[in-house]
Design a protein around this motif. Structure first.
Motif, PDB file in Angstrom:
ATOM      1  N   LEU A   1       0.929  -1.129  -0.110  1.00 49.29           N
ATOM      2  CA  LEU A   1       0.120   0.149  -0.005  1.00 49.29           C
ATOM      3  C   LEU A   1       0.835   1.249  -0.114  1.00 49.29           C
ATOM      4  CD1 LEU A   1      -3.148  -0.855   2.486  1.00 49.29           C
ATOM      5  CD2 LEU A   1      -3.041  -0.499   0.097  1.00 49.29           C
ATOM      6  N   ARG A   2       1.998   1.409   0.899  1.00 51.33           N
ATOM      7  CA  ARG A   2       3.000   2.536   0.954  1.00 51.33           C
ATOM      8  C   ARG A   2       3.577   2.582  -0.573  1.00 51.33           C
ATOM      9  NH1 ARG A   2       6.010   0.456   4.781  1.00 51.33           N
ATOM     10  NH2 ARG A   2       4.605  -0.588   6.070  1.00 51.33           N
ATOM     11  N   GLN A   3       3.744   1.487  -1.231  1.00 53.57           N
ATOM     12  CA  GLN A   3       4.649   1.773  -2.356  1.00 53.57           C
ATOM     13  C   GLN A   3       3.466   2.147  -3.637  1.00 53.57           C
ATOM     14  OE1 GLN A   3       5.975  -2.123  -3.374  1.00 53.57           O
ATOM     15  NE2 GLN A   3       7.693  -1.958  -1.485  1.00 53.57           N
ATOM     16  N   GLY A   4       2.122   1.983  -3.276  1.00 54.33           N
ATOM     17  CA  GLY A   4       1.066   2.220  -4.342  1.00 54.33           C
ATOM     18  C   GLY A   4       0.668   1.329  -5.278  1.00 54.33           C
ATOM     19  N   ASN A   5       1.262  -0.055  -4.930  1.00 52.37           N
ATOM     20  CA  ASN A   5       0.795  -1.123  -5.811  1.00 52.37           C
ATOM     21  C   ASN A   5      -0.457  -1.786  -5.223  1.00 52.37           C
ATOM     22  OD1 ASN A   5       0.815  -3.480  -7.392  1.00 52.37           O
ATOM     23  ND2 ASN A   5       2.933  -3.860  -7.003  1.00 52.37           N
TER      24      ASN A   5
ATOM     25  N   LEU B   1     -17.785  -0.191   0.033  1.00 55.73           N
ATOM     26  CA  LEU B   1     -17.882  -1.570  -0.328  1.00 55.73           C
ATOM     27  C   LEU B   1     -19.062  -1.566  -1.395  1.00 55.73           C
ATOM     28  CD1 LEU B   1     -17.893  -2.899   3.337  1.00 55.73           C
ATOM     29  CD2 LEU B   1     -16.256  -3.155   1.694  1.00 55.73           C
ATOM     30  N   LEU B   2     -19.929  -0.543  -1.512  1.00 62.11           N
ATOM     31  CA  LEU B   2     -21.112  -0.918  -2.483  1.00 62.11           C
ATOM     32  C   LEU B   2     -20.428  -0.596  -3.961  1.00 62.11           C
ATOM     33  CD1 LEU B   2     -24.087   1.107  -1.090  1.00 62.11           C
ATOM     34  CD2 LEU B   2     -23.940  -1.081  -1.641  1.00 62.11           C
ATOM     35  N   GLN B   3     -19.429   0.298  -4.052  1.00 61.90           N
ATOM     36  CA  GLN B   3     -18.726   0.478  -5.378  1.00 61.90           C
ATOM     37  C   GLN B   3     -18.014  -0.850  -5.791  1.00 61.90           C
ATOM     38  OE1 GLN B   3     -15.882   3.645  -4.475  1.00 61.90           O
ATOM     39  NE2 GLN B   3     -17.472   5.036  -5.439  1.00 61.90           N
ATOM     40  N   TRP B   4     -17.721  -1.371  -4.879  1.00 59.43           N
ATOM     41  CA  TRP B   4     -16.795  -2.783  -4.930  1.00 59.43           C
ATOM     42  C   TRP B   4     -17.803  -3.894  -5.307  1.00 59.43           C
ATOM     43  CZ3 TRP B   4     -11.926  -4.278  -5.903  1.00 59.43           C
ATOM     44  CH2 TRP B   4     -10.929  -3.353  -5.522  1.00 59.43           C
ATOM     45  N   HIS B   5     -19.028  -4.011  -4.493  1.00 60.59           N
ATOM     46  CA  HIS B   5     -20.008  -4.877  -4.801  1.00 60.59           C
ATOM     47  C   HIS B   5     -20.595  -4.764  -6.162  1.00 60.59           C
ATOM     48  CE1 HIS B   5     -23.790  -6.898  -4.610  1.00 60.59           C
ATOM     49  NE2 HIS B   5     -23.488  -7.510  -3.442  1.00 60.59           N
ATOM     50  N   GLU B   6     -20.697  -3.607  -6.919  1.00 63.14           N
ATOM     51  CA  GLU B   6     -21.191  -3.547  -8.082  1.00 63.14           C
ATOM     52  C   GLU B   6     -20.437  -3.893  -9.104  1.00 63.14           C
ATOM     53  OE1 GLU B   6     -22.138   0.410 -11.131  1.00 63.14           O
ATOM     54  OE2 GLU B   6     -21.311   0.772  -9.161  1.00 63.14           O
ATOM     55  N   LYS B   7     -18.953  -3.957  -8.914  1.00 61.44           N
ATOM     56  CA  LYS B   7     -18.025  -4.243  -9.822  1.00 61.44           C
ATOM     57  C   LYS B   7     -17.854  -5.766  -9.811  1.00 61.44           C
ATOM     58  CE  LYS B   7     -17.213  -0.107 -11.128  1.00 61.44           C
ATOM     59  NZ  LYS B   7     -17.795   0.487 -12.248  1.00 61.44           N
TER      60      LYS B   7
ATOM     61  N   ALA C   1      -2.536  -9.784  -2.275  1.00 62.05           N
ATOM     62  CA  ALA C   1      -1.915 -10.277  -1.064  1.00 62.05           C
ATOM     63  C   ALA C   1      -2.737 -10.471  -0.007  1.00 62.05           C
ATOM     64  CB  ALA C   1      -0.964  -9.274  -0.769  1.00 62.05           C
ATOM     65  N   VAL C   2      -3.828  -9.497   0.195  1.00 65.32           N
ATOM     66  CA  VAL C   2      -4.851  -9.823   1.225  1.00 65.32           C
ATOM     67  C   VAL C   2      -5.766 -10.764   1.029  1.00 65.32           C
ATOM     68  CG1 VAL C   2      -6.795  -7.914   0.368  1.00 65.32           C
ATOM     69  CG2 VAL C   2      -5.995  -7.981   2.652  1.00 65.32           C
ATOM     70  N   LEU C   3      -6.003 -11.165  -0.289  1.00 60.51           N
ATOM     71  CA  LEU C   3      -6.898 -12.270  -0.621  1.00 60.51           C
ATOM     72  C   LEU C   3      -6.215 -13.503  -0.464  1.00 60.51           C
ATOM     73  CD1 LEU C   3      -8.948 -10.795  -3.365  1.00 60.51           C
ATOM     74  CD2 LEU C   3      -9.426 -10.900  -0.973  1.00 60.51           C
ATOM     75  N   LYS C   4      -4.839 -13.602  -0.377  1.00 57.03           N
ATOM     76  CA  LYS C   4      -3.838 -14.733  -0.677  1.00 57.03           C
ATOM     77  C   LYS C   4      -4.224 -15.866   0.542  1.00 57.03           C
ATOM     78  CE  LYS C   4       0.340 -14.028  -0.438  1.00 57.03           C
ATOM     79  NZ  LYS C   4       1.678 -13.650  -0.767  1.00 57.03           N
ATOM     80  N   ASN C   5      -4.275 -15.347   1.919  1.00 56.79           N
ATOM     81  CA  ASN C   5      -4.569 -16.447   2.948  1.00 56.79           C
ATOM     82  C   ASN C   5      -5.596 -16.029   3.739  1.00 56.79           C
ATOM     83  OD1 ASN C   5      -3.889 -18.380   4.594  1.00 56.79           O
ATOM     84  ND2 ASN C   5      -2.143 -17.094   5.778  1.00 56.79           N
TER      85      ASN C   5
ATOM     86  N   VAL D   1      -7.613  -2.063   2.426  1.00 58.08           N
ATOM     87  CA  VAL D   1      -7.278  -2.112   0.916  1.00 58.08           C
ATOM     88  C   VAL D   1      -8.157  -1.510  -0.221  1.00 58.08           C
ATOM     89  CG1 VAL D   1      -6.440  -3.765  -0.580  1.00 58.08           C
ATOM     90  CG2 VAL D   1      -5.276  -3.884   1.525  1.00 58.08           C
ATOM     91  N   LEU D   2      -9.294  -1.789   0.149  1.00 60.80           N
ATOM     92  CA  LEU D   2     -10.450  -1.501  -0.819  1.00 60.80           C
ATOM     93  C   LEU D   2     -10.679  -0.248  -0.685  1.00 60.80           C
ATOM     94  CD1 LEU D   2     -12.938  -4.414  -0.161  1.00 60.80           C
ATOM     95  CD2 LEU D   2     -11.247  -4.390  -2.025  1.00 60.80           C
ATOM     96  N   SER D   3     -10.740   0.466   0.464  1.00 59.32           N
ATOM     97  CA  SER D   3     -10.672   1.797   0.531  1.00 59.32           C
ATOM     98  C   SER D   3      -9.478   2.462  -0.017  1.00 59.32           C
ATOM     99  CB  SER D   3     -10.929   2.308   2.153  1.00 59.32           C
ATOM    100  OG  SER D   3     -11.739   1.682   2.941  1.00 59.32           O
ATOM    101  N   SER D   4      -8.573   2.072  -0.220  1.00 57.32           N
ATOM    102  CA  SER D   4      -7.190   2.863  -0.650  1.00 57.32           C
ATOM    103  C   SER D   4      -7.269   2.929  -2.549  1.00 57.32           C
ATOM    104  CB  SER D   4      -6.157   2.290  -0.208  1.00 57.32           C
ATOM    105  OG  SER D   4      -5.804   0.916  -0.844  1.00 57.32           O
TER     106      SER D   4
END
Length: 150
Positions: free
Chosen positions: A45-49, A124-130, A56-60, A81-84
């Motif tokens: 997140l700090r690197q902007g990737n 979360l609503l934006q992510w839900h839509e996509k 990575a957050v969905l990995k484990n 992560v989703l908010s960023s």
């Protein structure tokens, strides 16, 4: 008619073993699942990737874990992560996930809806839509009927 009806030799087959409606709880050692690596996700997140941070957050995921603290930490990390993400990058990020990844993302989205924090519901609503556009209604059905939660 059989001559020896007291014999139990014919009862050696367990017919319940072949019942398709028989529920078997599969324990897969969920105690060892610690959830996503927070240090790795923070670094990305700090690197902007952002895409790598999402992967990575969905990995484990702590799906089999019975530790609620681990599940809550993972959920907060996913929401962070989703908010960023920028609104314009969400569709591309969801499109890069496979079907299992979209389903897992949808599990975290619904988990985030359970305990909303400041401005998390809009994100979360934006992510839900996509995620709905990519995974379809089947993704929602799979998430809502799943026995294992994040």
């Amino acid at each position: 008619m059989a001559k020896n009806t007291d014999s139990a030799r014919f009862r050696k087959v367990d017919v319940d073993e072949y019942d398709e409606n028989k529920f078997v709880d599969e324990e897969d050692g969920g105690e060892t699942q610690s959830g996503p690596d927070e240090a790795e996700v923070d670094s990305l997140l700090r690197q902007g990737n952002m895409n790598a941070a999402l992967l990575a957050v969905l990995k484990n995921p702590p799906i089999n874990s019975k530790n609620q603290n681990t599940k809550e930490r993972a959920e907060l990390l996913v929401v962070r992560v989703l908010s960023s993400f920028k609104s314009s990058d969400i569709e591309k990020a969801v499109g890069s996930l496979d079907r299992a990844g979209v389903d897992l993302l949808m599990k975290y989205i619904y988990r985030g809806f359970e305990k909303p924090s400041d401005n998390s519901s809009a994100v979360l609503l934006q992510w839900h839509e996509k995620a709905l556009a990519v995974g379809g209604v089947g993704s929602i059905v799979r998430v809502l009927t799943a026995r294992r939660t994040v």
